[in-house]
Design a protein around this motif. Structure first.
Motif, PDB file in Angstrom:
ATOM      1  N   GLY B 145      15.670  -3.749   9.730  1.00  0.00           N
ATOM      2  CA  GLY B 145      16.337  -2.814   8.825  1.00  0.00           C
ATOM      3  C   GLY B 145      17.846  -3.003   8.872  1.00  0.00           C
ATOM      4  O   GLY B 145      18.514  -3.004   7.833  1.00  0.00           O
ATOM      5  N   LEU B 146      18.371  -3.199  10.076  1.00  0.00           N
ATOM      6  CA  LEU B 146      19.806  -3.448  10.225  1.00  0.00           C
ATOM      7  C   LEU B 146      20.206  -4.727   9.494  1.00  0.00           C
ATOM      8  O   LEU B 146      21.166  -4.753   8.725  1.00  0.00           O
ATOM      9  CB  LEU B 146      20.166  -3.570  11.708  1.00  0.00           C
ATOM     10  N   PHE B 169      18.709   1.501   3.988  1.00  0.00           N
ATOM     11  CA  PHE B 169      18.609   1.931   5.380  1.00  0.00           C
ATOM     12  C   PHE B 169      18.082   3.354   5.483  1.00  0.00           C
ATOM     13  O   PHE B 169      17.211   3.654   6.294  1.00  0.00           O
ATOM     14  CB  PHE B 169      19.983   1.818   6.050  1.00  0.00           C
ATOM     15  N   VAL B 170      18.624   4.219   4.640  1.00  0.00           N
ATOM     16  CA  VAL B 170      18.261   5.631   4.765  1.00  0.00           C
ATOM     17  C   VAL B 170      16.817   5.878   4.310  1.00  0.00           C
ATOM     18  O   VAL B 170      16.070   6.603   4.970  1.00  0.00           O
ATOM     19  CB  VAL B 170      19.262   6.524   4.003  1.00  0.00           C
ATOM     20  N   MET B 246       5.065   2.662   4.614  1.00  0.00           N
ATOM     21  CA  MET B 246       5.451   2.887   3.217  1.00  0.00           C
ATOM     22  C   MET B 246       6.942   2.660   3.014  1.00  0.00           C
ATOM     23  O   MET B 246       7.359   2.121   1.985  1.00  0.00           O
ATOM     24  CB  MET B 246       5.112   4.330   2.801  1.00  0.00           C
ATOM     25  N   GLY B 247       7.722   3.080   3.985  1.00  0.00           N
ATOM     26  CA  GLY B 247       9.162   2.876   3.864  1.00  0.00           C
ATOM     27  C   GLY B 247       9.508   1.402   3.892  1.00  0.00           C
ATOM     28  O   GLY B 247      10.184   0.876   3.010  1.00  0.00           O
ATOM     29  N   LYS B 248       9.017   0.723   4.906  1.00  0.00           N
ATOM     30  CA  LYS B 248       9.395  -0.681   5.075  1.00  0.00           C
ATOM     31  C   LYS B 248       8.832  -1.536   3.955  1.00  0.00           C
ATOM     32  O   LYS B 248       9.464  -2.480   3.516  1.00  0.00           O
ATOM     33  CB  LYS B 248       8.908  -1.157   6.449  1.00  0.00           C
ATOM     34  N   SER B 249       7.627  -1.222   3.508  1.00  0.00           N
ATOM     35  CA  SER B 249       6.996  -2.054   2.496  1.00  0.00           C
ATOM     36  C   SER B 249       7.139  -1.475   1.094  1.00  0.00           C
ATOM     37  O   SER B 249       6.406  -1.869   0.192  1.00  0.00           O
ATOM     38  CB  SER B 249       5.520  -2.267   2.818  1.00  0.00           C
ATOM     39  N   MET B 277      10.165  -9.249   5.591  1.00  0.00           N
ATOM     40  CA  MET B 277      10.347  -7.889   6.086  1.00  0.00           C
ATOM     41  C   MET B 277       9.464  -6.874   5.383  1.00  0.00           C
ATOM     42  O   MET B 277       8.874  -6.007   6.022  1.00  0.00           O
ATOM     43  CB  MET B 277      11.804  -7.446   5.970  1.00  0.00           C
ATOM     44  N   VAL B 278       9.394  -6.963   4.066  1.00  0.00           N
ATOM     45  CA  VAL B 278       8.631  -5.951   3.339  1.00  0.00           C
ATOM     46  C   VAL B 278       7.141  -6.033   3.657  1.00  0.00           C
ATOM     47  O   VAL B 278       6.407  -5.101   3.374  1.00  0.00           O
ATOM     48  CB  VAL B 278       8.857  -6.045   1.814  1.00  0.00           C
ATOM     49  N   THR B 279       6.718  -7.138   4.241  1.00  0.00           N
ATOM     50  CA  THR B 279       5.299  -7.205   4.599  1.00  0.00           C
ATOM     51  C   THR B 279       5.044  -6.607   5.983  1.00  0.00           C
ATOM     52  O   THR B 279       3.895  -6.547   6.420  1.00  0.00           O
ATOM     53  CB  THR B 279       4.796  -8.657   4.587  1.00  0.00           C
ATOM     54  N   ALA B 280       6.119  -6.173   6.639  1.00  0.00           N
ATOM     55  CA  ALA B 280       5.937  -5.628   7.991  1.00  0.00           C
ATOM     56  C   ALA B 280       5.004  -4.426   7.988  1.00  0.00           C
ATOM     57  O   ALA B 280       4.249  -4.208   8.937  1.00  0.00           O
ATOM     58  CB  ALA B 280       7.291  -5.245   8.586  1.00  0.00           C
ATOM     59  N   GLY B 281       5.048  -3.658   6.911  1.00  0.00           N
ATOM     60  CA  GLY B 281       4.159  -2.496   6.828  1.00  0.00           C
ATOM     61  C   GLY B 281       2.701  -2.912   6.792  1.00  0.00           C
ATOM     62  O   GLY B 281       1.844  -2.309   7.449  1.00  0.00           O
ATOM     63  N   VAL B 282       2.427  -3.958   6.017  1.00  0.00           N
ATOM     64  CA  VAL B 282       1.059  -4.468   5.949  1.00  0.00           C
ATOM     65  C   VAL B 282       0.637  -4.976   7.321  1.00  0.00           C
ATOM     66  O   VAL B 282      -0.478  -4.721   7.795  1.00  0.00           O
ATOM     67  CB  VAL B 282       0.966  -5.606   4.902  1.00  0.00           C
TER      68      VAL B 282
END
Lengths: 526, 712
Positions: B145-146, B169-170, B246-249, B277-282
């Motif tokens: 995220g950073l 970030f938020v 949900m946030g990350k992805s 990164m966006v697949t981290a949620g999956v």
């Protein structure tokens, strides 16, 4: 309560060593002529730096060679006759205090360096005030006698008030129909709040002293280890005692709603004053809760835990929202301090190992991170003489190294894992979740809010383009500033990446406190 | 050795700035690229060794990170198939993006900083995927995220970039709120945050005793109190973790940051906001598959949100004119596919789509970057057109990307070849849509909903993807003449990685289908995902109490067991491709969906004159405006959260702190007593030392008490 005595009075030497510096400065001043002021000032700075550095080195020696982190109970204990009648001079440290002694001695030389060029009036007085302050602060963490503790605890107020009131920033306001200096208002507010709190503590202290006489064969005492191990205060009295101590410590933390002195004090204080206030003075409240409230008044602590949770959660959410609306950099960071201290109080009164260790850790970590943030504000304040957020913008164009440090500490404040702030926040939340899911869930809202105000501040000050003419010539951090920030960064990073050794230092003391706490609660339950 | 696969990019991140300063920017670029390249090669070795060679390793524990009470988290490098898949995806795409960026960023002054951030991101993502416990996972989660924040705001003089960075970030932190609570709940229930102890407890339905419970219970049926109500523990944990995901992805309601994140340089969009990164949620949901398998309500939520996002994002993608935004919404939509697959228990299919998507979506973004570069940083597709002649190579690459994402393939060749013949997207998306149908038939919650949404979204995916192709590369040029005459030349650095990704986009599906979701699935996953139900079911091993075999990596025993069960489940579901019982129309439906979308796009953008003419949805119409404004989600948030928060902050400050607390407290009291002004006069006149006097009074008071009363 085991006590390991020390042959060499390390702690007394450590506590009072800054006074040697005071003596030297006074002597130098007394022996100088009127026109030698500059030379005296320089000498005072040098003496102060040397003395505080010496104290730091001594504290390191004590920590690494004399202190045994695996032991429970107090170590390096030394006692001497003082007032008599059970009130003695007694010093000692355990896992809950030793690292705060180190934090104090570590932060002080930084404060002296940070003041080197930014304090120009009454320099020798200023250095004397700081050295006396150091004595008081180390004393608070080492004192093993209630009266001695009280003396140091209150004594730390005096130099701090003077530092704010004399060396604070300019600016005036109308108060009670008069025009007064802001710094005087702030200093006055600080004084009023703290004094009211501590008077109640004083009354409680006297009651405890008298009560101990009725249960102890050797007569009354204010000896902390004895009170911790041999005196059980009755349940009803605990309530009042707890409240009295709470009044004092809650103001110091500060907890909502007795926090409003902090933003004013921070804004008005000189940079080093803010650093020491945020890094150490605020920690005395949390330390007091862990040293006294939790183990001495366990039943009341348990009873009032919901109150503390409520105030902590309000502090976290309320002050975070307020921080978001601030226009002054220091005020914003001050409000964020209140929010971070909310995690501390919440963790302590969760009465769980994770919670209390997390709270201690959070206090330590906050000392580095918020201290560094105030230094960061000081860096630009020294250059531009304003703390107004709107007066900045685009600093990254001219100050890349500054931008880097500021980013690091902002992220630390936001609680990014890998930096020390995360460990404390996570552990306190994990601890409090065990006893109150509501508290944990509401505290977790702080994760969102801290990111919002932290990143907003950073964007307004650092990012964007430089539109203000005076900023065109602003210079990046100099070596001295970079060195201070780098040291703090290394500390925050070390604590963030490898917190376990530090948590292990806390652990024996926390076990002792919680054993007593749990035992008392079990006894009541049966 | 294994830790180096994670650490090499870290070295790059740390060395990039000094190298750029001391040697040259080019050296910094080459150094970071080379280090990630090494990590990529090593990842492929590990992938082949672990996934295909079945040599799983024990997690390498580096040292204890946090230990307080039972709360113990190690710094670890866990290496199972899940990790190996992610290592390959992350390091490969990262290496190609580093390589590409050498060309893309060649005239930027702060290149070393850019490469430092890219490598930092890579390191963070690797710590995430190699985590052995939830805390390290959270570390990586926040650290990516950073890096994402830093890279979205890379052009930090731009206000829009800064706003987008903060928003990312938020909004992610809103998700982290859930994630953090999920971790707390896990620790509360299991007394541990380590994957193995948590997952094993669920696999074996162990008896766990949450904190302060007088007696424990079997974990699968355990209920705990949360915010005053009694809830099923695993459901609670599943839902909370999914909020983080949900946030990350960027799933619906927490998706708003992703389109804005396109403010970052295009290589960043390819690496972070598309492939990794966006697949981290999956990844998180699949990693926790065992939790979701025993938390049907949480799994249903995953399915519902995923399917809805697949649909929602696709509708918004239809009308975007910014080439990057189209791809961004497409990413959002494809992530929805992955989630509903996972929610339906087809974790293998979800991971498979994650894997193939990384190739073709990175390819699409990097191609878009090439187009944008050539068009003097113009991103509006209305100002493109006819670029086929100007950028033939990019055109071919983007064409490959498009046939991959839209899922061009030949379902009728399956029985001949034994694997799905077609592009990567064909293989993985079909696997998902078909398992959705099968799940619906088997009665999983929202199975048919997901199937329907998936099909509709597939039509739209095809439409907007081909729309992008037609508007950009076909028709008459709409760019200013001088741009068309003198496009920026695209350096070879940028073109080479496209070819590699294109190969992946074409063949990765066919090559790895058997492993991810096919017959070799059991051996491939080797217990890294837990599946009670899946499309081919051949690897869907059901719990029989002999979970040890799977966990300890005892393949022979485990495989035998799977084989038996596969046989049994074949009968139950009857849906193995060999003797497939899925209706034929289901098998062909994704292809038909793709053709409908292609046909629609063709008719509008290739036929009938001006491609920019209004179509079915006329500007000014309700639906058009609704989609064009992205369902007004941002506006709703501004109204509901942002403005009230700002107002509340001010009100609490001025009113709460100022009027109430100070007014009744210090100011009021001192005003009443009049001491305030008197004291202050003294202070003003310099008698600061009165403070000291007041303190001394306190001490004197103690002495008085001691000497008179107490001392007797």
């Amino acid at each position: 309560m085991t006590e390991t005595a020390s042959v060499i009075p390390w702690l007394s030497f450590l506590t009072f060593s800054p006074l040697i510096g005071v003596l030297l400065i006074i002597l130098r001043r007394a022996m100088s002529r009127e026109d030698e002021r500059e030379a005296v000032d320089l000498a005072a700075k040098r003496v102060a730096l040397l003395t505080t550095s010496l104290a730091f080195i001594v504290s390191l020696v004590v920590y690494f060679f004399e202190y045994d982190t695996s032991l429970e109970g107090f170590q390096l204990v030394e006692s001497a006759a003082w007032i008599g009648s059970g009130i003695g001079y007694k010093m000692g440290v355990d896992g809950a205090s030793i690292l705060f002694v180190l934090l104090t001695t570590f932060i002080m030389p930084i404060c002296i360096i940070a003041s080197w060029n930014s304090i120009n009036k009454r320099v020798s007085d200023y250095m004397i005030a700081f050295l006396i302050l150091e004595t008081m602060m180390i004393g608070v963490f080492c004192a093993l006698d209630l009266v001695l503790f009280y003396v140091f605890f209150e004594g730390s107020l005096i130099p701090m008030c003077i530092i704010i009131g004399v060396w604070g920033s300019e600016g005036e306001r109308t108060f009670m129909g008069r025009i007064i200096k802001n710094r005087v208002y702030a200093s006055f507010k600080f004084f009023l709040y703290t004094l009211l709190g501590s008077l109640l503590m004083l009354v409680a202290l006297i009651w405890m002293y008298l009560f101990s006489g009725s249960v102890l064969p050797d007569g009354p005492t204010t000896d902390i280890p004895t009170l911790l191990s041999a005196v059980d205060f009755p349940g009803g009295a605990q309530t009042w005692l707890w409240l009295a101590f709470f009044a004092s410590f809650a103001v110091k933390m500060p907890m909502w709603p007795v926090h409003t002195w902090l933003p004013d004090a921070h804004v008005q204080a000189p940079t080093a004053g803010s650093v020491v206030l945020a890094a150490i003075l605020l920690k005395m409240g949390g330390y007091g809760f862990i040293r006294f409230s939790l183990p001495m008044f366990p039943i009341a602590s348990d009873f009032f835990a919901p109150l503390v949770f409520a105030l902590s959660v309000i502090a976290i959410i309320y002050t975070s929202l307020v921080a978001f609306a601030q226009e002054d950099m220091k005020k914003l960071i001050a409000y964020s301090s209140v929010a971070h201290m909310g995690f501390v109080t919440m963790g302590i009164f969760s009465g769980t190992e994770e919670g209390v260790e997390g709270a201690l850790f959070q206090m330590l970590s906050h000392g580095f991170i918020s201290g560094a943030l105030f230094l960061c504000v000081g860096v630009v304040y020294d250059r531009m003489h304003t703390r107004e957020i709107a007066a900045y913008g685009g600093l990254v164009q001219r100050m890349p190294f500054y931008a880097f440090f500021f980013m690091f500490f902002t992220m630390g404040n936001v609680g990014l894992p890998g930096i020390s702030g995360f460990v404390g926040e996570m552990l306190t939340m994990v601890g409090v979740y065990k006893v109150s899911t509501w508290t944990a869930a509401l505290a977790a809202v702080g994760l969102i809010l801290s990111a919002a105000y932290g990143l907003r501040l950073y964007r307004e000050v650092i990012f964007g383009t430089i539109t203000r003419e005076p900023l065109q010539a602003i210079t990046d951090v100099n070596r001295k500033e970079a060195a201070m920030l780098l040291v703090l960064m290394i500390a925050a990073l070390y604590l963030g990446l490898n917190p376990t050794p530090t948590l292990d230092v806390f652990s024996p003391a926390v076990d002792t406190v919680l054993n007593r706490y749990d035992a008392a609660l079990t006894a009541v339950a049966n | 050795m294994e830790p180096f696969v994670v650490l090499l990019p870290l070295f790059g991140a740390l060395l990039a700035m000094p190298a750029g300063k001391l040697v040259s920017a080019r050296f910094a670029e080459l150094l970071t690229t080379a280090l990630v390249g090494l990590a990529a090669i090593y990842s492929w070795y590990l992938f082949i060794d672990i996934g295909l060679g079945h040599n799983a390793r024990d997690a390498a524990l580096l040292f204890t990170w946090i230990a307080s009470g039972n709360f113990v988290a190690e710094w670890a490098v866990r290496l199972d198939t899940m990790t190996a898949v992610m290592l390959v995806v992350v390091n490969t795409v990262s290496f190609l993006v580093h390589f590409y960026s050498i060309g893309y960023m060649h005239d930027d002054k702060s290149r070393p900083r850019f490469f430092a951030y890219l490598s930092l991101f890579t390191f963070a993502m690797l710590t995430l995927v190699t985590a052995d416990n939830f805390i390290q996972l959270f570390f990586g989660w926040e650290a990516v995220g950073l890096a994402s924040y830093l890279l979205i705001g890379f052009y930090h003089h731009k206000k829009s970039a800064n706003d987008a960075a903060i928003k990312a970030f938020v909004v992610n932190r809103v998700g982290d709120f859930g994630f953090a609570l999920g971790i707390m709940a896990i620790y509360f229930v299991f007394g541990s945050v380590e994957f193995d102890s948590v997952f094993d407890a669920i696999r074996t339905d162990a008896v766990v005793t949450p904190f302060a419970f007088s007696e424990g219970g079997n974990i699968r049926d355990l209920s705990i109190n949360f915010l005053g109500s009694n809830v099923h523990a695993l459901t609670l944990i599943g839902v909370l973790l999914f909020i983080g995901a949900m946030g990350k992805s960027a799933q619906f309601i927490l998706h708003t940051w992703l389109p804005d994140a396109m403010e970052g340089p295009t290589p960043v969009s390819a690496l972070i906001h598309a492939a990794t990164m966006v697949t981290a949620g999956v990844f998180l949901v699949c990693r926790c598959s065992v939790i979701y398998e025993y938390a049907p309500t949480a799994a249903a939520m995953v399915t519902f949100v995923g399917a809805s996002t697949a649909f929602f994002a696709a509708t918004v993608g239809l009308l975007q004119d910014d080439i990057k935004k189209v791809i961004a919404y497409s990413t959002c939509s494809q992530l929805g596919y992955m989630f509903f697959a996972a929610g339906l228990g087809a974790y293998g299919a979800a991971m498979f789509h994650l894997f193939t998507h990384a190739f073709f979506k990175a390819l699409l973004f990097l191609c878009a970057g090439s187009v944008i570069h050539a068009m003097h940083h113009e991103q509006d597709m209305k100002k493109y057109g006819g670029l086929r002649g100007v950028q033939p190579y990019t055109y071919v690459m983007m064409f490959i990307g498009t046939i991959a994402i839209t899922g061009v393939g030949f379902p009728f060749l399956y029985d001949i070849a034994g694997f799905p013949v077609g592009t990567a997207g064909f293989a993985s998306k079909d696997a998902i849509i078909e398992s959705a149908y099968a799940a619906g038939e088997a009665g999983r919650a929202f199975g048919f909903y997901a199937f329907g949404m998936g099909l509709i979204a597939a039509v739209m995916t095809s439409f907007y993807s081909w729309r992008l192709m037609f508007l950009t590369f076909h028709g008459k040029p709409r760019a200013p003449e001088e741009v068309m005459k003198h496009p920026h030349s695209v350096p070879d650095w940028m073109l080479a990685p496209l070819a590699v990704l294109a190969v992946g986009a074409l063949v990765a599906g066919m090559m790895f289908y058997p492993h991810f979701t096919g017959k070799k699935g059991d051996a491939f996953w080797d217990g890294a995902i837990y599946q009670s139900f899946g499309y081919e079911s051949s690897y869907a091993y059901k719990e029989t109490g002999d979970a040890d075999g799977a966990i300890s990596g005892d393949y022979a025993a485990a495989e035998e067991q799977y084989a038996d069960e596969a046989h049994a489940s074949d009968k139950a579901h009857g849906d193995d491709h060999g003797g497939h019982k899925l209706p034929t129309w289901v098998l062909y439906s994704p292809l038909v969906a793709m053709l409908i979308g292609l046909f629609g796009a063709w008719m509008h953008y290739m036929r009938g004159g001006d491609p920019l003419r209004p179509g079915l949805l006329k500007p000014g119409g309700v639906i058009h405006d609704f989609l064009k404004n992205k369902w007004y989600v941002d506006e709703v948030y501004r109204f509901l959260f942002l403005r009230p928060a700002q107002r509340l902050g001010r009100a609490l400050w001025k009113g709460g702190d100022g009027r109430i607390i100070d007014g009744l407290g210090p100011d009021g009291i001192s005003g009443l007593a009049g001491i305030g002004s008197r004291l202050i006069v003294k202070l003003q006149s310099g008698y600061i030392y009165h403070y000291a006097f007041a303190m001394l009074l306190g001490i004197a008071l103690i002495l008085f008490f001691v000497l008179t009363g107490g001392g007797q």
